[in-house]
Design an enzyme around this catalytic site. Structure first.
Site, PDB file in Angstrom:
ATOM      1  N   ASP A 284       0.697   6.890   3.647  1.00 58.30           N
ATOM      2  CA  ASP A 284       0.228   5.635   4.235  1.00 58.30           C
ATOM      3  C   ASP A 284      -0.145   5.798   5.706  1.00 58.30           C
ATOM      4  O   ASP A 284       0.120   6.835   6.315  1.00 58.30           O
ATOM      5  CB  ASP A 284       1.294   4.534   4.052  1.00 58.30           C
TER       6      ASP A 284
ATOM      7  N   HIS B  64      11.096  -0.958  -0.257  1.00 57.56           N
ATOM      8  CA  HIS B  64       9.692  -0.541  -0.281  1.00 57.56           C
ATOM      9  C   HIS B  64       9.567   0.979  -0.268  1.00 57.56           C
ATOM     10  O   HIS B  64      10.416   1.682   0.275  1.00 57.56           O
ATOM     11  CB  HIS B  64       8.875  -1.197   0.846  1.00 57.56           C
TER      12      HIS B  64
ATOM     13  N   GLU C 256       5.384  -3.138  -0.660  1.00 59.47           N
ATOM     14  CA  GLU C 256       6.441  -4.079  -0.298  1.00 59.47           C
ATOM     15  C   GLU C 256       6.871  -4.903  -1.521  1.00 59.47           C
ATOM     16  O   GLU C 256       6.091  -5.061  -2.468  1.00 59.47           O
ATOM     17  CB  GLU C 256       5.903  -5.047   0.774  1.00 59.47           C
TER      18      GLU C 256
ATOM     19  N   ASN D   8      14.531  -2.815   2.189  1.00 61.85           N
ATOM     20  CA  ASN D   8      14.161  -3.836   1.195  1.00 61.85           C
ATOM     21  C   ASN D   8      13.613  -3.203  -0.091  1.00 61.85           C
ATOM     22  O   ASN D   8      13.128  -3.896  -0.969  1.00 61.85           O
ATOM     23  CB  ASN D   8      13.137  -4.828   1.775  1.00 61.85           C
TER      24      ASN D   8
HETATM   25  C1  GLP Z   1       8.173   2.888   6.740  1.00 69.91           C
HETATM   26  C2  GLP Z   1       7.295   3.814   5.877  1.00 69.91           C
HETATM   27  C3  GLP Z   1       7.997   4.305   4.658  1.00 69.91           C
HETATM   28  C4  GLP Z   1       9.419   4.726   5.003  1.00 69.91           C
HETATM   29  C5  GLP Z   1      10.204   3.530   5.454  1.00 69.91           C
HETATM   30  C6  GLP Z   1      11.631   3.839   5.864  1.00 69.91           C
HETATM   31  O1  GLP Z   1       7.771   1.571   6.816  1.00 69.91           O
HETATM   32  N1  GLP Z   1       6.033   3.261   5.537  1.00 69.91           N
HETATM   33  O2  GLP Z   1       7.261   5.382   4.088  1.00 69.91           O
HETATM   34  O3  GLP Z   1      10.038   5.302   3.892  1.00 69.91           O
HETATM   35  O4  GLP Z   1       9.549   2.820   6.472  1.00 69.91           O
HETATM   36  O5  GLP Z   1      11.682   4.388   7.142  1.00 69.91           O
HETATM   37  P1  GLP Z   1      12.932   5.095   7.772  1.00 69.91           P
HETATM   38  O6  GLP Z   1      13.019   6.436   7.129  1.00 69.91           O
HETATM   39  O7  GLP Z   1      12.608   5.199   9.230  1.00 69.91           O
HETATM   40  O8  GLP Z   1      14.121   4.246   7.492  1.00 69.91           O
END
Ligand code: GLP
Length: 246
Positions: free
Chosen positions: A70, A141, A146, A139
């Site tokens: 992404d 995702h 989402e 959450n």
């Molecule tokens: C972001 C990314 C995800 C990631 C998530 C968790 O929004 N788009 O790919 O897995 O958040 O992030 P973190 O690893 O910093 O908790």
């Protein structure tokens, strides 16, 4: 019936080492592997470990191709928080990968209606993703898919939930600076990968990780869809795995 494999390790360091080894094993077996990569704080340690292995000549990335999940919409490519820059700084600049073969969705597309299809066409032309790395939002995702009543199969432009904007605000100066939209792979490309590994650490992820262990799926916790995939390994540290039945 649970197809997913759970690995509970001691701490973030061990998680990073175990996940990096799984990725490196794929590349050792198949030097031209197609790697699906992720951003967020969770994979940073794993990337550090891959850099160490590459610099110690334990693994060679010269022939791999990578596709990222992404990208924020509207951030200049070189913005401190763009996922392209994140990938360059946390991995690509330090390993012997050919940067021309590293792909991140275009966060500044001329045409919002075709950006998704273009990325899907690209992935399709590269072949099957050999291993897809994922983090998880608290959450549920994955990438920027989402929680919602319906999830999208292909790569698409999506709005971020308030929850995710809150969670990602720590990386920006002000909450208002967090982009409200992103381009993300859909569940189709993710589920199409041969093998998936999901990494999560810390007690903030414990609730959502628990939801991966029962026998239900819901689009309100997008990561639960991974239960339908035949080869998923969830790697968590003790804190993120504290509610799992051992
Ligand atoms: C972001 C990314 C995800 C990631 C998530 C968790 O929004 N788009 O790919 O897995 O958040 O992030 P973190 O690893 O910093 O908790």
């Amino acid at each position: 019936m649970i197809l997913m494999k759970f690995k509970i390790v001691k701490d973030y360091q061990e998680l990073s080492r175990v996940a990096a080894e799984m990725m490196a094993d794929i590349v050792k077996e198949k030097p031209k592997a197609l790697l699906g990569l992720a951003t967020g704080s969770s994979p940073v340690g794993l990337y550090k470990e891959l850099i160490r292995m590459n610099q110690a000549n334990e693994v060679d990335f010269s022939q791999v191709t990578t596709v990222n999940l992404d990208e924020y919409l509207g951030l200049p490519e070189n913005h401190e928080q763009s996922y392209r820059r994140f990938m360059n700084e946390n991995l690509f600049d330090h390993i012997n990968v050919d940067k021309n073969k590293t792909y991140v969705p275009n966060g500044n597309p001329e045409n919002l209606d075709t950006v998704g299809q273009e990325y899907d066409d690209l992935i399709q032309s590269l072949g099957q993703i050999d291993i897809q790395l994922l983090g998880i939002g608290h959450n549920g995702h994955i990438a920027f898919n989402e929680p919602a009543d319906e999830l999208v199969v292909g790569t698409h432009v999506t709005g971020l939930t308030e929850d995710t904007i809150d969670a990602n605000a720590r990386f920006f100066e002000k909450r208002e600076d967090v982009p409200t939209q992103a381009v993300t792979m859909g569940l189709g490309s993710i589920m199409g990968a041969k093998k998936i590994i999901l990494v999560a650490s810390g007690s903030g992820k414990a609730e959502v990780i628990k939801a991966l262990q029962d026998d239900l799926i819901t689009t309100q916790i997008p990561a639960t869809l991974l239960k339908l995939h035949p080869d998923v390994t969830i790697i968590v540290d003790e804190e993120a795995g504290k509610y799992l039945n051992k």
